[in-house]
Design an enzyme around this catalytic site. Structure first.
Site, PDB file in Angstrom:
ATOM      1  N   GLY A 304       0.835  -1.193   0.000  1.00  0.00           N
ATOM      2  CA  GLY A 304       0.000   0.000   0.000  1.00  0.00           C
ATOM      3  C   GLY A 304       0.872   1.245   0.000  1.00  0.00           C
ATOM      4  O   GLY A 304       1.975   1.245  -0.551  1.00  0.00           O
ATOM      5  N   GLU A 305       0.368   2.308   0.595  1.00  0.00           N
ATOM      6  CA  GLU A 305       1.089   3.583   0.706  1.00  0.00           C
ATOM      7  C   GLU A 305       1.297   4.274  -0.640  1.00  0.00           C
ATOM      8  O   GLU A 305       1.955   5.303  -0.719  1.00  0.00           O
ATOM      9  CB  GLU A 305       2.477   3.408   1.340  1.00  0.00           C
ATOM     10  N   GLY A 306       0.790   3.701  -1.719  1.00  0.00           N
ATOM     11  CA  GLY A 306       1.103   4.246  -3.035  1.00  0.00           C
ATOM     12  C   GLY A 306       2.460   3.808  -3.538  1.00  0.00           C
ATOM     13  O   GLY A 306       2.989   4.380  -4.495  1.00  0.00           O
TER      14      GLY A 306
END
Length: 338
Positions: A304-306
């Protein structure tokens, strides 16, 4: 000023999505045909260069101003044991982003992106969506507008990411309501829950779907009932970027799921989007297919987190570099074509 001050404003935006510049697309394709290489020999790099030309409205696009935006939110349904981590980890990770210690800090820097982190009422989790809408209308509009606020006209590319313990459950619920299918087909391990945890996630989602079964199947209602603040913010950012014709690189399952309710009603909503990667979350492959997106990378990422979106920007930069910097046959003094 809120970008989406009312439900009508959000729906109007979805109904008036601008298209890419067809003349720039044609010119970029023509340039690709003149470069010193066999036609199609750079594969997806050629497609990316043409895609970027269409949205930037120029034959040779540039990436001088790019932003990685992360949205963080907490979810009320985590009380049902759907995550391997407590909700407090969301705030701890936001602190880590601010201190520069997360993967996205390193990856955004490597990709030449500035990093914006938006924490959305972490002290007030959304309501438990098995018994109530996750957000009321004003909360959802505020989240949509918070996402839109990070999108400024100077940007040439935007990547979106999230942080929110439990949000793979919300993502799976959004997909199930938007596109149908068995709930189990949308549910995966998320942060690493075991088979019992996956069973809890399925049960929680099915209770939520049943509770909201009579609700209107509109993008806004599905987002506010089954989403989260960070998920609605992603949707708001992507729609705002479309209004400004700014290309968006999506991250994994959750960021793509934020668009599922929108795409079910307006399939072209992802036309300005690139899928940065295919995550290890099992529902992501199916979702990408339904969104009509082919991922650039497949590295088994599930952070996640980009992170995957930021990583993909380096590939996009390579595509633009070859498109702009290679010589044409005429410039190289090469007769004919390869």
């Amino acid at each position: 000023m809120n970008a989406f001050a009312s439900v009508a404003a959000f729906e109007a935006a979805l109904g008036a999505l601008p298209a890419a510049d067809t003349s720039a697309i044609a010119a970029a394709r023509a340039r690709q045909g003149e470069l010193t290489k066999p036609p199609g020999s750079l594969g997806r790099l050629e497609d990316i260069a043409v895609f970027m030309a269409g949205w930037q409205g120029t034959v040779c696009s540039t990436l001088d101003t790019g932003r990685a935006a992360i949205f963080a939110g907490n979810h009320g349904f985590v009380v049902h044991g759907v995550s391997a981590f407590p909700a407090s980890v969301t705030e701890a990770m936001v602190t880590n982003f601010g201190a520069g210690g997360a993967a996205i800090n390193a990856l955004a820097g490597a990709a030449g992106l500035d990093l914006t982190v938006v924490a959305l009422a972490l002290d007030r989790p959304t309501a438990d969506f098995t018994i109530a809408p996750a957000m009321d209308a004003d909360e959802c509009l505020a989240a949509l507008s918070a996402g839109a606020a990070v999108v400024t006209p100077d940007l040439q590319i935007l990547t979106v990411g999230e942080m929110g313990i439990g949000n793979t459950t919300a993502a799976a619920a959004l997909c199930a309501r938007s596109f149908g299918g068995k709930t189990a087909e949308w549910v995966g391990p998320g942060t690493g829950v075991d088979s019992a945890g996956i069973a809890r996630k399925i049960a929680v989602i099915e209770r939520a779907l049943a509770h909201h079964g009579d609700a209107p199947y509109t993008p806004f209602e599905t987002l506010r009932r089954l989403g989260g603040r960070e998920i609605a913010a992603i949707a708001g950012a992507v729609v705002k970027a479309r209004q400004l014709r700014i290309p968006v690189v999506l991250d994994g399952f959750i960021t793509c799921a934020a668009l599922a309710p929108l795409a079910a009603a307006a399939p072209g909503v992802t036309d300005h989007c690139i899928a940065g990667h295919c995550s290890a979350e099992p529902g992501h492959v199916r979702l990408l297919d339904l969104l009509g997106l082919v991922p650039l990378l497949d590295l088994g990422l599930r952070l996640g987190e980009g992170s995957g979106a930021a990583l993909a920007v380096s590939v996009i930069r390579a595509a633009l570099a070859t498109h702009a910097q290679m010589a044409t046959f005429a410039e190289a003094g090469v007769a004919g074509s390869l």
